[in-house]
Scaffold this motif. Structure first.
Motif, PDB file in Angstrom:
ATOM      1  N   ASN A 104       0.842  -1.200   0.000  1.00  0.00           N
ATOM      2  CA  ASN A 104       0.000   0.000   0.000  1.00  0.00           C
ATOM      3  C   ASN A 104       0.875   1.247   0.000  1.00  0.00           C
ATOM      4  N   VAL A 105       0.296   2.373  -0.341  1.00  0.00           N
ATOM      5  CA  VAL A 105       1.053   3.634  -0.375  1.00  0.00           C
ATOM      6  C   VAL A 105       0.392   4.678   0.530  1.00  0.00           C
ATOM      7  N   ASN A 106      -0.172   4.240   1.651  1.00  0.00           N
ATOM      8  CA  ASN A 106      -0.881   5.175   2.533  1.00  0.00           C
ATOM      9  C   ASN A 106      -0.003   6.322   3.025  1.00  0.00           C
ATOM     10  N   ASP A 107       1.266   6.065   3.290  1.00  0.00           N
ATOM     11  CA  ASP A 107       2.150   7.144   3.748  1.00  0.00           C
ATOM     12  C   ASP A 107       2.225   8.261   2.716  1.00  0.00           C
ATOM     13  N   VAL A 108       2.360   7.844   1.452  1.00  0.00           N
ATOM     14  CA  VAL A 108       2.453   8.837   0.379  1.00  0.00           C
ATOM     15  C   VAL A 108       1.133   9.596   0.245  1.00  0.00           C
ATOM     16  N   ILE A 109       0.031   8.856   0.327  1.00  0.00           N
ATOM     17  CA  ILE A 109      -1.291   9.488   0.202  1.00  0.00           C
ATOM     18  C   ILE A 109      -1.480  10.547   1.287  1.00  0.00           C
ATOM     19  N   TRP A 110      -1.088  10.220   2.499  1.00  0.00           N
ATOM     20  CA  TRP A 110      -1.204  11.157   3.633  1.00  0.00           C
ATOM     21  C   TRP A 110      -0.486  12.456   3.308  1.00  0.00           C
ATOM     22  N   GLY A 111       0.767  12.343   2.885  1.00  0.00           N
ATOM     23  CA  GLY A 111       1.567  13.533   2.591  1.00  0.00           C
ATOM     24  C   GLY A 111       0.962  14.362   1.469  1.00  0.00           C
ATOM     25  N   ILE A 112       0.559  13.695   0.403  1.00  0.00           N
ATOM     26  CA  ILE A 112       0.001  14.413  -0.738  1.00  0.00           C
ATOM     27  C   ILE A 112      -1.299  15.096  -0.361  1.00  0.00           C
TER      28      ILE A 112
ATOM     29  N   ILE B 232      -6.745   3.956  -4.522  1.00  0.00           N
ATOM     30  CA  ILE B 232      -5.366   3.794  -4.975  1.00  0.00           C
ATOM     31  C   ILE B 232      -4.834   2.398  -4.626  1.00  0.00           C
ATOM     32  N   ASN B 233      -5.103   1.937  -3.410  1.00  0.00           N
ATOM     33  CA  ASN B 233      -4.615   0.615  -3.028  1.00  0.00           C
ATOM     34  C   ASN B 233      -5.402  -0.512  -3.704  1.00  0.00           C
ATOM     35  N   TYR B 234      -6.479  -0.161  -4.394  1.00  0.00           N
ATOM     36  CA  TYR B 234      -7.211  -1.157  -5.189  1.00  0.00           C
ATOM     37  C   TYR B 234      -6.357  -1.610  -6.364  1.00  0.00           C
ATOM     38  N   GLY B 235      -5.260  -0.887  -6.598  1.00  0.00           N
ATOM     39  CA  GLY B 235      -4.299  -1.310  -7.620  1.00  0.00           C
ATOM     40  C   GLY B 235      -3.902  -2.775  -7.429  1.00  0.00           C
ATOM     41  N   ARG B 236      -3.971  -3.254  -6.178  1.00  0.00           N
ATOM     42  CA  ARG B 236      -3.632  -4.656  -5.928  1.00  0.00           C
ATOM     43  C   ARG B 236      -4.584  -5.582  -6.689  1.00  0.00           C
TER      44      ARG B 236
ATOM     45  N   VAL C 154      -3.602  10.152  -8.291  1.00  0.00           N
ATOM     46  CA  VAL C 154      -4.394   8.928  -8.150  1.00  0.00           C
ATOM     47  C   VAL C 154      -3.951   7.858  -9.148  1.00  0.00           C
ATOM     48  N   ILE C 155      -3.896   8.221 -10.422  1.00  0.00           N
ATOM     49  CA  ILE C 155      -3.560   7.204 -11.432  1.00  0.00           C
ATOM     50  C   ILE C 155      -2.106   6.744 -11.298  1.00  0.00           C
ATOM     51  N   PRO C 156      -1.135   7.652 -11.194  1.00  0.00           N
ATOM     52  CA  PRO C 156       0.253   7.187 -11.025  1.00  0.00           C
ATOM     53  C   PRO C 156       0.440   6.344  -9.754  1.00  0.00           C
ATOM     54  N   LEU C 157      -0.151   6.760  -8.646  1.00  0.00           N
ATOM     55  CA  LEU C 157       0.029   5.994  -7.413  1.00  0.00           C
ATOM     56  C   LEU C 157      -0.623   4.615  -7.510  1.00  0.00           C
ATOM     57  N   THR C 158      -1.770   4.557  -8.171  1.00  0.00           N
ATOM     58  CA  THR C 158      -2.417   3.250  -8.345  1.00  0.00           C
ATOM     59  C   THR C 158      -1.498   2.326  -9.120  1.00  0.00           C
ATOM     60  N   LYS C 159      -0.852   2.855 -10.138  1.00  0.00           N
ATOM     61  CA  LYS C 159       0.052   2.010 -10.925  1.00  0.00           C
ATOM     62  C   LYS C 159       1.285   1.615 -10.123  1.00  0.00           C
ATOM     63  N   ASN C 160       1.746   2.505  -9.250  1.00  0.00           N
ATOM     64  CA  ASN C 160       2.857   2.126  -8.369  1.00  0.00           C
ATOM     65  C   ASN C 160       2.455   0.929  -7.506  1.00  0.00           C
ATOM     66  N   VAL C 161       1.229   0.982  -7.003  1.00  0.00           N
ATOM     67  CA  VAL C 161       0.722  -0.134  -6.190  1.00  0.00           C
ATOM     68  C   VAL C 161       0.647  -1.401  -7.040  1.00  0.00           C
ATOM     69  N   GLU C 162       0.197  -1.252  -8.277  1.00  0.00           N
ATOM     70  CA  GLU C 162       0.094  -2.420  -9.175  1.00  0.00           C
ATOM     71  C   GLU C 162       1.480  -3.049  -9.380  1.00  0.00           C
ATOM     72  N   VAL C 163       2.463  -2.211  -9.669  1.00  0.00           N
ATOM     73  CA  VAL C 163       3.813  -2.728  -9.909  1.00  0.00           C
ATOM     74  C   VAL C 163       4.356  -3.386  -8.644  1.00  0.00           C
TER      75      VAL C 163
END
Lengths: 259, 283
Positions: free
Chosen positions: B131-139, B175-179, B266-275
């Motif tokens: 997940n990227v929750n830390d990044v989401i918080w900051g953004i 965003i974490n639905y990228g999984r 949203v879209i870039p972070l979702t893809k980061n989660v996917e990768v």
């Protein structure tokens, strides 16, 4: 409450109306979001040795709100007021524009019952998806929005009283609920409110796509069956419950206004 | 139909059913994933609109010293405290039993009060907690909030923090639905993905996951939702916001902000989660 304005600003009918109109959007959004989840009945049955998950959640959530300094303003009224913790941080003051007895006026019991017994079955699909925590959080959002709108009746009553105290004082002295209710009721205005909130449900609850023909939908011509919440549920909600309960708050406030 | 051909027909139907309905794949497919993401757009736009109801309310984000029940001194902002405590309650109510939900702050809850429910586990266990929750918080607090809320302080800090929580949860879930997106794509083309995962080729994976045409549709649709859902509705005929040339200020949230939110975050972070998910998919 924004209708109270900054320090020294007087309460006005247009500010109160604006606030009520903005609350309509919040209520529609909250119901649309709740409708994402099915009924999820297990969230409402009494757990062993205690209340339902819904009750547990609202009590606990209200404690967090109380610690955060909520429930100071007349329109913010808790559903479970006993034993709420005090604010953890100093809170910002707000202009006191109402009679002190305003804090005693509360119709949350009626709102709670109405929401779970009457409203929920009207706009949630049958079924159970197990997301009980999210469900009760969404219920809380609906309850708060409804409670806030309805308790804004205190401001409505104050503005109307200030506008013509000579009309309101005799029935207040006589404790004449019916006369007060008649003074407060404007069928034409109520009809407009119902139509507007139904229109909002139609527009906000539609399926927005990039297709050209959805231009029509911005005017609210979308088919009701495509809407996330049936617009007729919103007009019924306001007609049977929101507006009557708001007027109950207004009457209750006025009866203590000359104390 | 002759008995023999009926029998063959039924056999064929059963075989097809078995192929379509394997236990772990029931429900999860490209369609369900797309439907989920599309519905989340409305949730995100609603939550932004509700946050924009209040001004910036900076005091809610300043750190205060306070003393806990154990007498220890803490240093938190209103907003952080509110989110932590709210998540704790939600954890007790069973929210994080579903793989779709990931908290911003981990709280140890010995048990939940929620009635039991058999959640499906579509995700690969070794990658499910990516997940990227830390990044989401900051953004959210540093980049998005200043674009969303007007300057000012109305003292409604609790409601402000609650609105922030709603936005954060909606963004986190989307965003974490990228999984799930990654899982569906992996199942759809196992050979190709396995090769790229094996060689840890992030760039190639990102390229495989990216469809600019699809992303453009999403961005334009969510911008339109901001216009439709954030307009002022009156009973007097078509609203002024029906005209596409009208200023951004007639909407509760500027559609360009929502477009930017999806385009840059949203879209870039979702893809980061996917990768990230895929890189753990064969662990």
């Amino acid at each position: 409450m924004d209708a109270g304005g900054g320090a020294g600003e007087q309460l006005s009918l247009s500010a109160v109306r604006d606030q009520l109109i903005r609350e309509e959007d919040s209520i529609v959004f909250a119901l649309i979001e709740r409708a994402k989840r099915p009924r999820n009945a297990p969230a409402y049955s009494a757990a062993c040795g205690g209340g339902s998950l819904a009750e547990f959640f609202v009590r606990e959530a209200e404690a967090v709100y109380a610690k955060a300094g909520h429930y100071q303003k007349p329109e913010d009224v808790p559903f479970f007021p006993q034993d709420l913790p005090p604010p953890l941080f100093p809170t910002k003051g707000y202009p006191k524009v109402l009679h002190p007895s305003a804090s005693r006026v509360c119709v949350n019991d009626a709102i709670w019952k109405m929401y779970f017994d009457e409203l929920l079955p009207l706009f949630t699909a049958n079924g159970d998806d197990g997301n009980y925590a999210e469900t009760v959080a969404l219920d809380f959002a609906c309850l708060q929005a409804l409670s806030r709108r309805i308790h804004c009746g205190k401001y409505v009553a104050e503005v109307k009283f200030k506008d013509s105290p000579q009309d309101y004082s005799p029935p207040i002295h006589a404790k004449d609920n019916n006369a007060l209710m008649n003074l407060l009721t404007f069928k034409a205005v109520e009809e407009k409110v119902k139509q507007r909130v139904e229109k909002k449900a139609r527009i906000f609850g539609q399926n927005v796509t990039l297709e050209e023909d959805s231009v029509n939908k911005q005017d609210g011509n979308a088919c009701d069956s495509e809407c996330k919440v049936d617009p007729k549920v919103l007009s019924k909600l306001y007609d049977l419950w929101v507006m009557p309960l708001t007027k109950d708050v207004e009457v209750e406030y006025l009866l203590q206004r000359l104390d | 139909m002759a008995a023999h051909s009926v029998y063959s027909y039924l056999l064929l139907c059963n075989a097809i059913t078995l192929l379509l309905v394997s236990p772990c794949c029931v429900g999860l497919g490209l369609d369900t994933v797309r439907d989920f993401l599309t519905r989340e757009e409305d949730t995100i736009v609603f939550s932004l609109i509700e946050r924009a109801k209040h001004p910036l309310n900076l005091p809610a984000y300043e750190e205060h010293a306070w003393f806990g029940p154990d007498g220890r001194r803490h240093n938190d902002s209103f907003a952080e405290l509110f989110v932590r405590e709210s998540e704790q309650i939600q954890a007790k109510a069973g929210r994080y039993q579903s793989q779709e939900e990931i908290p911003f702050f981990h709280s140890r809850v010995p048990f939940t009060l929620a009635p039991p429910y058999n959640f499906t586990t579509d995700l690969y266990p070794g990658a499910a907690s990516v997940n990227v929750n830390d990044v989401i918080w900051g953004i959210y607090f540093n980049e998005l909030l200043p674009l969303l809320a007007k300057n000012g302080d109305d003292g409604n800090y609790a409601v402000t923090a609650a609105s922030d929580l709603a936005c954060l949860q909606a963004l986190s879930r989307r965003i974490n639905y990228g999984r799930y997106v990654a899982e569906v794509k992996f199942r759809g083309d196992q050979q190709r993905y396995t090769a790229l995962i094996g060689s840890k080729n992030k760039d190639a994976l990102m390229k495989l996951l990216t469809s600019e045409a699809q992303e453009d549709v999403v961005k334009r649709r969510v911008e339109k939702k901001a216009m439709v859902l954030g307009q002022d509705i009156t009973l007097d005929g078509p609203t002024e916001t029906g005209d596409t040339n009208s200023g951004q200020s007639s909407f509760k949230v500027a559609p360009s902000v929502v477009y930017k939110l999806y385009d840059q975050w949203v879209i870039p972070l979702t893809k980061n989660v996917e990768v990230d998910y895929l890189l753990h998919r064969l662990d």
